[in-house]
Design a protein around this motif. Structure first.
Motif, PDB file in Angstrom:
ATOM      1  N   LEU A  84      -6.950   4.681  75.147  1.00  0.00           N
ATOM      2  CA  LEU A  84      -7.184   3.696  76.197  1.00  0.00           C
ATOM      3  C   LEU A  84      -6.996   4.404  77.525  1.00  0.00           C
ATOM      4  O   LEU A  84      -5.968   5.050  77.752  1.00  0.00           O
ATOM      5  N   HIS A  85      -7.992   4.308  78.415  1.00  0.00           N
ATOM      6  CA  HIS A  85      -7.888   4.896  79.748  1.00  0.00           C
ATOM      7  C   HIS A  85      -7.672   3.784  80.764  1.00  0.00           C
ATOM      8  O   HIS A  85      -8.441   2.822  80.821  1.00  0.00           O
ATOM      9  N   ALA A  86      -6.616   3.921  81.558  1.00  0.00           N
ATOM     10  CA  ALA A  86      -6.345   3.004  82.660  1.00  0.00           C
ATOM     11  C   ALA A  86      -6.654   3.749  83.951  1.00  0.00           C
ATOM     12  O   ALA A  86      -5.999   4.739  84.279  1.00  0.00           O
ATOM     13  N   ASP A  87      -7.671   3.293  84.667  1.00  0.00           N
ATOM     14  CA  ASP A  87      -8.095   3.915  85.917  1.00  0.00           C
ATOM     15  C   ASP A  87      -7.147   3.460  87.020  1.00  0.00           C
ATOM     16  O   ASP A  87      -7.130   2.279  87.377  1.00  0.00           O
ATOM     17  N   VAL A  88      -6.364   4.378  87.569  1.00  0.00           N
ATOM     18  CA  VAL A  88      -5.337   4.014  88.554  1.00  0.00           C
ATOM     19  C   VAL A  88      -5.918   3.682  89.920  1.00  0.00           C
ATOM     20  O   VAL A  88      -5.258   3.038  90.724  1.00  0.00           O
ATOM     21  N   ASN A  89      -7.148   4.102  90.195  1.00  0.00           N
ATOM     22  CA  ASN A  89      -7.777   3.772  91.478  1.00  0.00           C
ATOM     23  C   ASN A  89      -8.672   2.545  91.379  1.00  0.00           C
ATOM     24  O   ASN A  89      -8.754   1.756  92.307  1.00  0.00           O
ATOM     25  N   GLY A  90      -9.349   2.400  90.249  1.00  0.00           N
ATOM     26  CA  GLY A  90     -10.306   1.306  90.092  1.00  0.00           C
ATOM     27  C   GLY A  90      -9.737   0.076  89.424  1.00  0.00           C
ATOM     28  O   GLY A  90     -10.413  -0.934  89.300  1.00  0.00           O
ATOM     29  N   ASN A  91      -8.486   0.182  88.952  1.00  0.00           N
ATOM     30  CA  ASN A  91      -7.844  -0.947  88.273  1.00  0.00           C
ATOM     31  C   ASN A  91      -8.685  -1.477  87.119  1.00  0.00           C
ATOM     32  O   ASN A  91      -8.848  -2.682  86.949  1.00  0.00           O
ATOM     33  N   THR A  92      -9.248  -0.559  86.329  1.00  0.00           N
ATOM     34  CA  THR A  92     -10.047  -0.939  85.173  1.00  0.00           C
ATOM     35  C   THR A  92      -9.506  -0.237  83.933  1.00  0.00           C
ATOM     36  O   THR A  92      -8.762   0.743  84.034  1.00  0.00           O
ATOM     37  N   PHE A  93      -9.903  -0.752  82.780  1.00  0.00           N
ATOM     38  CA  PHE A  93      -9.516  -0.171  81.511  1.00  0.00           C
ATOM     39  C   PHE A  93     -10.770   0.108  80.697  1.00  0.00           C
ATOM     40  O   PHE A  93     -11.733  -0.656  80.743  1.00  0.00           O
ATOM     41  N   ALA A  94     -10.741   1.197  79.928  1.00  0.00           N
ATOM     42  CA  ALA A  94     -11.859   1.521  79.046  1.00  0.00           C
ATOM     43  C   ALA A  94     -11.319   2.303  77.857  1.00  0.00           C
ATOM     44  O   ALA A  94     -10.322   3.017  77.972  1.00  0.00           O
ATOM     45  N   VAL A  95     -11.984   2.161  76.728  1.00  0.00           N
ATOM     46  CA  VAL A  95     -11.619   2.923  75.543  1.00  0.00           C
ATOM     47  C   VAL A  95     -12.509   4.155  75.483  1.00  0.00           C
ATOM     48  O   VAL A  95     -13.735   4.054  75.588  1.00  0.00           O
ATOM     49  N   VAL A  96     -11.890   5.319  75.358  1.00  0.00           N
ATOM     50  CA  VAL A  96     -12.612   6.586  75.228  1.00  0.00           C
ATOM     51  C   VAL A  96     -12.582   6.946  73.752  1.00  0.00           C
ATOM     52  O   VAL A  96     -11.507   7.120  73.171  1.00  0.00           O
ATOM     53  N   HIS A 127      -6.361  12.358  63.910  1.00  0.00           N
ATOM     54  CA  HIS A 127      -6.672  11.046  64.458  1.00  0.00           C
ATOM     55  C   HIS A 127      -5.899  10.865  65.762  1.00  0.00           C
ATOM     56  O   HIS A 127      -4.684  11.083  65.810  1.00  0.00           O
ATOM     57  N   LEU A 128      -6.605  10.460  66.831  1.00  0.00           N
ATOM     58  CA  LEU A 128      -5.996  10.224  68.138  1.00  0.00           C
ATOM     59  C   LEU A 128      -5.690   8.754  68.344  1.00  0.00           C
ATOM     60  O   LEU A 128      -6.480   7.887  67.954  1.00  0.00           O
ATOM     61  N   SER A 129      -4.568   8.483  69.005  1.00  0.00           N
ATOM     62  CA  SER A 129      -4.278   7.144  69.489  1.00  0.00           C
ATOM     63  C   SER A 129      -3.383   7.286  70.707  1.00  0.00           C
ATOM     64  O   SER A 129      -2.732   8.310  70.900  1.00  0.00           O
ATOM     65  N   GLY A 130      -3.383   6.271  71.554  1.00  0.00           N
ATOM     66  CA  GLY A 130      -2.530   6.306  72.729  1.00  0.00           C
ATOM     67  C   GLY A 130      -3.269   5.868  73.977  1.00  0.00           C
ATOM     68  O   GLY A 130      -4.308   5.216  73.912  1.00  0.00           O
ATOM     69  N   PHE A 131      -2.703   6.242  75.133  1.00  0.00           N
ATOM     70  CA  PHE A 131      -3.295   5.856  76.407  1.00  0.00           C
ATOM     71  C   PHE A 131      -3.107   6.985  77.416  1.00  0.00           C
ATOM     72  O   PHE A 131      -2.235   7.841  77.266  1.00  0.00           O
ATOM     73  N   VAL A 132      -3.932   6.944  78.448  1.00  0.00           N
ATOM     74  CA  VAL A 132      -3.775   7.843  79.591  1.00  0.00           C
ATOM     75  C   VAL A 132      -4.122   7.055  80.843  1.00  0.00           C
ATOM     76  O   VAL A 132      -5.085   6.283  80.856  1.00  0.00           O
ATOM     77  N   SER A 133      -3.299   7.190  81.863  1.00  0.00           N
ATOM     78  CA  SER A 133      -3.633   6.597  83.152  1.00  0.00           C
ATOM     79  C   SER A 133      -3.892   7.739  84.131  1.00  0.00           C
ATOM     80  O   SER A 133      -3.111   8.699  84.218  1.00  0.00           O
ATOM     81  N   SER A 134      -5.021   7.641  84.815  1.00  0.00           N
ATOM     82  CA  SER A 134      -5.423   8.659  85.796  1.00  0.00           C
ATOM     83  C   SER A 134      -6.586   8.092  86.590  1.00  0.00           C
ATOM     84  O   SER A 134      -7.102   7.022  86.282  1.00  0.00           O
ATOM     85  N   ASP A 135      -7.007   8.832  87.607  1.00  0.00           N
ATOM     86  CA  ASP A 135      -8.182   8.379  88.353  1.00  0.00           C
ATOM     87  C   ASP A 135      -9.470   8.949  87.781  1.00  0.00           C
ATOM     88  O   ASP A 135     -10.556   8.664  88.267  1.00  0.00           O
ATOM     89  N   ALA A 136      -9.371   9.770  86.724  1.00  0.00           N
ATOM     90  CA  ALA A 136     -10.541  10.352  86.071  1.00  0.00           C
ATOM     91  C   ALA A 136     -10.466  10.074  84.572  1.00  0.00           C
ATOM     92  O   ALA A 136      -9.402  10.150  83.966  1.00  0.00           O
TER      93      ALA A 136
END
Length: 141
Positions: A84-96, A127-136
């Motif tokens: 799960l990617h949390a975009d710290v600048n755009g305040n959006t979430f997306a699954v990569v 197998h990957l799982s988890g999250f990352v928050s960044s602007d990219a």
């Protein structure tokens, strides 16, 4: 290297090494690996996967890193799963999502925070799982 072991637990904070590393199941699996705010891009290389072996990576920096953190499997290994990617600048979430075949490099681009778990499924698949928050957006390629 840090070797703090919790009483009655196998969880151990293993290291805070600001350098590329080749990880081993004996020293690093089933432990929390703290990745510090880095002075350069670093690649952490996993060993050949084995079913049930896992690596737990967390970001230990105080602010968004200016460098990338990458994780790759050894040899013919590949990644399945998603983050799960949390975009710290755009305040959006997306699954990569991985394509479950040829993906052999996970790159966390200038992360502000992350928790990534790599779990062995077979002798070639992590197998990957988890999250990352960044602007990219992180890449799984």
């Amino acid at each position: 290297e840090i070797g703090v072991r919790l009483v009655g637990s196998e969880m151990c904070i293993r290291d805070r090494n600001d350098a590329a590393q080749t990880l081993t199941a004996a020293l690093h699996s089933h432990r929390t690996i703290i990745i510090p705010d880095s002075g350069q891009d670093n690649i952490y290389t996993l060993p050949t996967p084995a079913a049930g072996v896992s690596f737990h990576f967390v970001y230990g920096g105080a602010a968004a890193d200016a460098q990338n953190t990458a994780i790759q499997p050894a040899g013919d290994g590949f990644f399945s799963g998603s983050l799960l990617h949390a975009d710290v600048n755009g305040n959006t979430f997306a699954v990569v999502v991985s394509d479950n075949a040829a993906d052999d490099l996970l790159t966390l681009v200038t992360p502000a925070n992350f928790t990534v778990v790599c779990t062995g499924v077979s002798t070639t698949e992590w197998h990957l799982s988890g999250f990352v928050s960044s602007d990219a957006v992180p890449t799984i390629a």
